[in-house]
Design a protein around this motif. Structure first.
Motif, mmCIF file in Angstrom:
data_model
loop_
_atom_site.group_PDB
_atom_site.id
_atom_site.type_symbol
_atom_site.label_atom_id
_atom_site.label_comp_id
_atom_site.label_asym_id
_atom_site.label_seq_id
_atom_site.Cartn_x
_atom_site.Cartn_y
_atom_site.Cartn_z
ATOM 1 N N ALA A 199 -27.183 50.102 2.292
ATOM 2 C CA ALA A 199 -25.872 49.500 2.567
ATOM 3 C C ALA A 199 -25.363 48.730 1.356
ATOM 4 O O ALA A 199 -24.167 48.796 1.029
ATOM 5 C CB ALA A 199 -25.959 48.590 3.789
ATOM 6 N N ALA A 231 -21.937 49.722 -0.442
ATOM 7 C CA ALA A 231 -20.856 48.730 -0.496
ATOM 8 C C ALA A 231 -20.370 48.568 -1.931
ATOM 9 O O ALA A 231 -19.164 48.533 -2.184
ATOM 10 C CB ALA A 231 -21.334 47.398 0.063
ATOM 11 N N MET A 246 -20.520 48.694 6.137
ATOM 12 C CA MET A 246 -21.709 48.231 5.417
ATOM 13 C C MET A 246 -22.189 46.887 5.960
ATOM 14 O O MET A 246 -23.386 46.653 6.092
ATOM 15 C CB MET A 246 -21.428 48.134 3.912
#
Length: 116
Positions: free
Chosen positions: A84, A88, A97
């Protein structure tokens, strides 16, 4: 895997070497979540720290590694959080995210402490 992890944390100059080791692990097992997630982090670091000779390729490869990591992550909070973070930074939907990071935090809290 652990050598690559240590290298990537020890020095920005060693990130390319760490990425090569992780790619070898991924060649052996294309569904090895920890290696996929850390490869994404290495690509993110190369891009962010302006150490990439081909930034666009590292963004594309990093996003691919992260997405593949999420496909196999299951309930592993480390894989989810690392993937994540990379996604991101590479411009994926920040709300999605944040939801992944929230899930990783919830999973981490639910894990029993070591030795219990």
């Amino acid at each position: 895997m652990y050598a690559a992890y240590a290298m990537s944390l020890s020095s920005a100059a060693r990130v390319p070497e760490a990425l090569r080791l992780l790619e070898r692990a991924i060649e052996r097992d294309p569904r090895y979540g920890p290696a996929l997630a850390w490869a994404a982090v290495c690509c993110y670091r190369l891009f962010r720290e302006r150490r990439s000779e081909d930034p666009e390729t590292h963004v594309l490869r990093g996003a691919d590694f992260a997405r593949r990591a999420l496909e196999v992550a299951g309930d592993d909070p480390g894989i989810i959080a690392n993937a994540a973070m990379a996604l991101a930074y590479f411009g994926e939907d920040i709300g999605a995210m944040i939801a992944l990071v929230d899930r990783a935090l919830a999973l981490n809290r639910a894990m029993p402490a070591a030795g219990t």
